[in-house]
Write a protein that holds these residues in place. Structure first.
Motif, PDB file in Angstrom:
ATOM      1  N   LEU A 214       0.827  -1.212   0.000  1.00 34.75           N
ATOM      2  CA  LEU A 214       0.000   0.000   0.000  1.00 34.75           C
ATOM      3  C   LEU A 214       0.860   1.260   0.000  1.00 34.75           C
ATOM      4  CD1 LEU A 214      -2.788  -1.072   2.526  1.00 34.75           C
ATOM      5  CD2 LEU A 214      -3.026  -0.797   0.047  1.00 34.75           C
ATOM      6  N   LEU A 215       1.960   1.240   0.745  1.00 28.63           N
ATOM      7  CA  LEU A 215       2.840   2.411   0.793  1.00 28.63           C
ATOM      8  C   LEU A 215       3.570   2.613  -0.532  1.00 28.63           C
ATOM      9  CD1 LEU A 215       4.370   2.050   4.377  1.00 28.63           C
ATOM     10  CD2 LEU A 215       2.635   3.682   3.619  1.00 28.63           C
ATOM     11  N   ILE A 216       4.027   1.519  -1.134  1.00 28.11           N
ATOM     12  CA  ILE A 216       4.745   1.615  -2.409  1.00 28.11           C
ATOM     13  C   ILE A 216       3.817   2.103  -3.518  1.00 28.11           C
ATOM     14  CG2 ILE A 216       5.915   0.276  -4.206  1.00 28.11           C
ATOM     15  CD1 ILE A 216       6.878  -1.598  -1.903  1.00 28.11           C
ATOM     16  N   SER A 217       2.613   1.541  -3.569  1.00 31.35           N
ATOM     17  CA  SER A 217       1.681   1.890  -4.646  1.00 31.35           C
ATOM     18  C   SER A 217       0.966   3.210  -4.395  1.00 31.35           C
ATOM     19  CB  SER A 217       0.645   0.774  -4.828  1.00 31.35           C
ATOM     20  OG  SER A 217      -0.131   0.612  -3.650  1.00 31.35           O
ATOM     21  N   GLY A 218       0.739   3.537  -3.122  1.00 35.19           N
ATOM     22  CA  GLY A 218      -0.066   4.714  -2.813  1.00 35.19           C
ATOM     23  C   GLY A 218       0.701   5.952  -2.432  1.00 35.19           C
ATOM     24  N   VAL A 219       2.004   5.798  -2.117  1.00 37.52           N
ATOM     25  CA  VAL A 219       2.780   6.957  -1.661  1.00 37.52           C
ATOM     26  C   VAL A 219       4.057   7.130  -2.486  1.00 37.52           C
ATOM     27  CG1 VAL A 219       3.868   8.094   0.317  1.00 37.52           C
ATOM     28  CG2 VAL A 219       1.869   6.628   0.677  1.00 37.52           C
ATOM     29  N   ASP A 220       5.009   6.207  -2.333  1.00 37.10           N
ATOM     30  CA  ASP A 220       6.300   6.352  -3.014  1.00 37.10           C
ATOM     31  C   ASP A 220       6.952   4.983  -3.149  1.00 37.10           C
ATOM     32  OD1 ASP A 220       9.152   6.885  -3.539  1.00 37.10           O
ATOM     33  OD2 ASP A 220       8.678   8.970  -3.064  1.00 37.10           O
ATOM     34  N   ILE A 221       7.416   4.666  -4.342  1.00 36.29           N
ATOM     35  CA  ILE A 221       8.022   3.362  -4.611  1.00 36.29           C
ATOM     36  C   ILE A 221       9.240   3.111  -3.727  1.00 36.29           C
ATOM     37  CG2 ILE A 221       9.511   4.215  -6.476  1.00 36.29           C
ATOM     38  CD1 ILE A 221       8.958   1.602  -7.969  1.00 36.29           C
ATOM     39  N   ARG A 222       9.908   4.187  -3.304  1.00 38.71           N
ATOM     40  CA  ARG A 222      11.126   4.047  -2.500  1.00 38.71           C
ATOM     41  C   ARG A 222      10.852   3.618  -1.059  1.00 38.71           C
ATOM     42  NH1 ARG A 222      13.292   9.919  -3.957  1.00 38.71           N
ATOM     43  NH2 ARG A 222      11.059  10.237  -3.581  1.00 38.71           N
ATOM     44  N   LEU A 223       9.593   3.619  -0.651  1.00 36.93           N
ATOM     45  CA  LEU A 223       9.264   3.218   0.716  1.00 36.93           C
ATOM     46  C   LEU A 223       9.461   1.722   0.951  1.00 36.93           C
ATOM     47  CD1 LEU A 223       6.159   5.445   1.518  1.00 36.93           C
ATOM     48  CD2 LEU A 223       8.489   5.667   2.389  1.00 36.93           C
ATOM     49  N   SER A 224       9.768   0.974  -0.099  1.00 36.88           N
ATOM     50  CA  SER A 224      10.104  -0.444   0.091  1.00 36.88           C
ATOM     51  C   SER A 224      11.343  -0.592   0.971  1.00 36.88           C
ATOM     52  CB  SER A 224      10.347  -1.123  -1.256  1.00 36.88           C
ATOM     53  OG  SER A 224      11.423  -0.508  -1.950  1.00 36.88           O
ATOM     54  N   SER A 225      12.169   0.453   1.015  1.00 41.01           N
ATOM     55  CA  SER A 225      13.388   0.404   1.832  1.00 41.01           C
ATOM     56  C   SER A 225      13.080   0.316   3.323  1.00 41.01           C
ATOM     57  CB  SER A 225      14.262   1.632   1.563  1.00 41.01           C
ATOM     58  OG  SER A 225      13.597   2.821   1.963  1.00 41.01           O
ATOM     59  N   LEU A 226      11.854   0.675   3.729  1.00 44.63           N
ATOM     60  CA  LEU A 226      11.477   0.577   5.143  1.00 44.63           C
ATOM     61  C   LEU A 226      11.559  -0.858   5.652  1.00 44.63           C
ATOM     62  CD1 LEU A 226       8.375   2.960   5.437  1.00 44.63           C
ATOM     63  CD2 LEU A 226      10.623   3.274   6.492  1.00 44.63           C
ATOM     64  N   MET A 227      11.424  -1.812   4.739  1.00 44.96           N
ATOM     65  CA  MET A 227      11.438  -3.212   5.159  1.00 44.96           C
ATOM     66  C   MET A 227      12.795  -3.647   5.693  1.00 44.96           C
ATOM     67  SD  MET A 227       8.944  -5.172   2.452  1.00 44.96           S
ATOM     68  CE  MET A 227       9.609  -4.452   0.959  1.00 44.96           C
ATOM     69  N   SER A 228      13.851  -2.952   5.296  1.00 43.95           N
ATOM     70  CA  SER A 228      15.170  -3.291   5.835  1.00 43.95           C
ATOM     71  C   SER A 228      15.368  -2.704   7.228  1.00 43.95           C
ATOM     72  CB  SER A 228      16.276  -2.792   4.900  1.00 43.95           C
ATOM     73  OG  SER A 228      16.276  -1.380   4.817  1.00 43.95           O
ATOM     74  N   SER A 229      14.584  -1.686   7.566  1.00 45.73           N
ATOM     75  CA  SER A 229      14.665  -1.079   8.900  1.00 45.73           C
ATOM     76  C   SER A 229      13.778  -1.799   9.908  1.00 45.73           C
ATOM     77  CB  SER A 229      14.257   0.398   8.840  1.00 45.73           C
ATOM     78  OG  SER A 229      15.133   1.133   8.015  1.00 45.73           O
ATOM     79  N   TYR A 230      12.713  -2.438   9.408  1.00 45.87           N
ATOM     80  CA  TYR A 230      11.769  -3.140  10.283  1.00 45.87           C
ATOM     81  C   TYR A 230      11.737  -4.608   9.874  1.00 45.87           C
ATOM     82  CZ  TYR A 230      10.399   1.532  11.660  1.00 45.87           C
ATOM     83  OH  TYR A 230      10.418   2.814  12.134  1.00 45.87           O
ATOM     84  N   ILE A 231      12.563  -5.404  10.533  1.00 44.37           N
ATOM     85  CA  ILE A 231      12.759  -6.793  10.126  1.00 44.37           C
ATOM     86  C   ILE A 231      11.505  -7.634  10.325  1.00 44.37           C
ATOM     87  CG2 ILE A 231      13.640  -7.631  12.342  1.00 44.37           C
ATOM     88  CD1 ILE A 231      15.780  -9.189  10.681  1.00 44.37           C
ATOM     89  N   ASP A 232      10.606  -7.211  11.222  1.00 41.24           N
ATOM     90  CA  ASP A 232       9.355  -7.949  11.403  1.00 41.24           C
ATOM     91  C   ASP A 232       8.186  -7.231  10.741  1.00 41.24           C
ATOM     92  OD1 ASP A 232       7.940 -10.182  12.211  1.00 41.24           O
ATOM     93  OD2 ASP A 232       7.258  -9.240  14.064  1.00 41.24           O
ATOM     94  N   GLY A 233       8.481  -6.490   9.704  1.00 40.75           N
ATOM     95  CA  GLY A 233       7.427  -5.838   8.943  1.00 40.75           C
ATOM     96  C   GLY A 233       7.179  -4.407   9.382  1.00 40.75           C
ATOM     97  N   ILE A 234       6.605  -3.623   8.496  1.00 37.48           N
ATOM     98  CA  ILE A 234       6.344  -2.208   8.771  1.00 37.48           C
ATOM     99  C   ILE A 234       5.209  -2.086   9.783  1.00 37.48           C
ATOM    100  CG2 ILE A 234       5.626  -0.007   7.763  1.00 37.48           C
ATOM    101  CD1 ILE A 234       6.845  -0.983   5.111  1.00 37.48           C
ATOM    102  N   PRO A 235       5.438  -1.412  10.918  1.00 34.58           N
ATOM    103  CA  PRO A 235       4.381  -1.256  11.924  1.00 34.58           C
ATOM    104  C   PRO A 235       3.117  -0.660  11.305  1.00 34.58           C
ATOM    105  CG  PRO A 235       6.488  -0.496  12.785  1.00 34.58           C
ATOM    106  CD  PRO A 235       6.697  -0.757  11.326  1.00 34.58           C
ATOM    107  N   LEU A 236       1.976  -1.215  11.674  1.00 33.45           N
ATOM    108  CA  LEU A 236       0.728  -0.791  11.043  1.00 33.45           C
ATOM    109  C   LEU A 236       0.351   0.640  11.408  1.00 33.45           C
ATOM    110  CD1 LEU A 236      -1.436  -4.039  11.287  1.00 33.45           C
ATOM    111  CD2 LEU A 236       0.100  -3.273   9.467  1.00 33.45           C
ATOM    112  N   ASP A 237       0.701   1.080  12.621  1.00 33.19           N
ATOM    113  CA  ASP A 237       0.390   2.468  12.972  1.00 33.19           C
ATOM    114  C   ASP A 237       1.224   3.433  12.135  1.00 33.19           C
ATOM    115  OD1 ASP A 237       2.746   1.697  14.256  1.00 33.19           O
ATOM    116  OD2 ASP A 237       2.430   3.055  15.947  1.00 33.19           O
TER     117      ASP A 237
END
Length: 456
Positions: free
Chosen positions: A160-183
């Motif tokens: 949702l973040l990649i498609s709805g905001v910015d493709i570069r937000l996929s990089s957040l997955m390397s900062s959050y090893i258990d997935g991007i916090p929903l909040d």
């Protein structure tokens, strides 16, 4: 086999049902006695066979190593271990859809996924495949899907973040090893996206309920039927299928549309690269700055496994979609910022290995790249040669001199001395690590193609 003779994988300590280990250069998984019932049911229910026959779950064979535990299995080898933050949008999407499909099939066999980590998916022979045989457990009657939150954090939020905001937000997955916090995902998503019913339920309300119940004991009396589980899976699948990547144009996503090569020069370059590949007889190739994979396919179409990497996520996406359309099996498109490659992350920096730690190849292809590394990113030739020589035995590299129109664009806004950036200095520094096997000028260009062999 004693404990000292094998090495447990750094990312395999969370599951008490077993662990992955390396023994004599092969990968194995131990099934502990605590996982006996679930593993036996996975086999006897027919679920394992069904998933493997349909290429959804990695195949394995049972092995007798005498190392303790209930059983030891040897999974079929994966060509290259990659991570979600290295995937394109459609790779993440396909991995998510596979996870949901496996969960739906598991329910029909009386089982359920106890975790839905994106790291349980790898790409093999051009398609996603589930690799964690111990992720299955018997259904607990009237219980919700325990991996629902993890699925939303590992797959839904990133998509949702990649498609709805910015493709570069996929990089957040390397900062959050258990997935991007929903909040966090909820706070980043635009209001117009967040109020869509399915997004509102799976992201916004899900995040709110996490916060509300984080300090409370949830009653075990609450019932959650199988029908309700299936409805949630259908809802997630529908939402994910609807996610679409914006049609952004980038410099590299359209690179070959605006190349400064004449058609005959471009063909000559392809022929030269192809002949150089034949001379090295590699089994594994890494193409750096591969763009849409045009030159990567010179090796993959010869049946050689090729990692086709690029810094541009739009180019990686285009590469993957081409792979899917042509049903190619020997190419793996990945995102890679060579100037800042992915580091090791997780507990003790050992759970997920760095790209360079995983990068062991017979041949590196580096075309139209060195001027970006040296002029744009200020990397001296010595640093580039040293790194490349440590990661492969052979190198195909294209030198792009100042005077080439693309190199000149990079020089325009530079005020420092670039007299060191010339072909003689390039050869001088690379010769400390390589022997030049062959070189060829590309007609109607100022560029030279080199085939080199490491001195080590």
């Amino acid at each position: 086999m004693n404990r000292d003779s094998f090495k447990v994988d750094g990312g395999s300590f969370r599951d008490r049902g077993g662990f992955v280990f390396k023994y004599k250069n092969d990968i194995y998984r131990q099934i502990n006695h605590s996982a006996k019932d679930d593993f036996d049911f996975l086999i006897s229910s027919g679920l394992c066979r069904y998933l493997q026959e349909n290429k959804m779950l990695v195949e394995h064979e049972e092995i007798e190593l005498g190392g303790g535990g209930y059983k030891t299995i040897k999974p079929k080898k994966i060509d290259f271990i990659s991570y979600p933050y290295e995937w394109s949008f459609s790779q993440i999407k396909d991995a998510a859809l596979l996870t949901l499909e496996i969960q739906q099939i598991a329910l029909e066999h009386g089982m359920s996924l106890k975790d839905a980590s994106a790291y349980n998916i790898q790409f093999q022979a051009g398609r996603p495949i589930f690799i964690d045989t111990l992720s299955f457990e018997k259904i607990k009657e009237n219980s919700p899907w325990v991996a629902y939150r993890q699925f939303c954090q590992h797959f839904l939020a990133p998509l949702l973040l990649i498609s709805g905001v910015d493709i570069r937000l996929s990089s957040l997955m390397s900062s959050y090893i258990d997935g991007i916090p929903l909040d966090m995902a909820s706070s980043i998503l635009p209001f117009s996206k967040k109020i869509k019913p399915s997004v509102f339920i799976h992201i916004y309300l899900h995040a709110k309920s996490q916060k509300a119940f984080s300090q409370k004991k949830i009653s075990s009396q609450r019932k959650f039927s199988l029908t309700s589980q299936k409805a949630i899976l259908d809802s997630l699948k529908t939402l994910i299928l609807k996610t679409q990547l914006k049609k952004d144009k980038t410099e590299w996503g359209e690179y070959y549309t605006f190349t400064n090569y004449k058609e005959e020069s471009f063909k000559e370059k392809k022929d030269l690269v192809s002949s150089f590949i034949d001379q090295t007889s590699p089994k594994r190739v890494l193409d750096l700055g591969a763009n849409d994979g045009t030159f990567s396919r010179l090796s993959s179409e010869k049946g050689i496994f090729t990692v086709s990497s690029d810094i541009d996520l739009v180019a990686v996406e285009k590469n993957y979609l081409n792979l899917k359309e042509k049903k190619e099996k020997n190419i793996l498109p990945l995102f890679l910022d060579l100037f800042n490659p992915n580091p090791s992350i997780g507990w003790g920096n050992e759970e997920r290995k760095s790209f360079l730690e995983r990068a062991n190849f017979d041949l590196i292809i580096s075309l139209a790249l060195i001027h970006h590394l040296s002029i744009t990113n200020h990397l001296p030739f010595s640093k580039i040669a040293d790194l490349f020589s440590r990661k492969s035995r052979f190198l195909i590299i294209e030198f792009v001199p100042i005077g080439d129109s693309n190199a000149d664009k990079l020089v325009q806004n530079r005020g420092d001395d670039l007299s060191w950036y010339n072909e003689d200095n390039f050869i001088k520094e690379f010769s400390k690590h390589y022997t030049v096997v062959k070189k060829a000028k590309i007609n109607n260009t100022k560029r030279t193609l080199y085939l080199m062999k490491s001195n080590e």
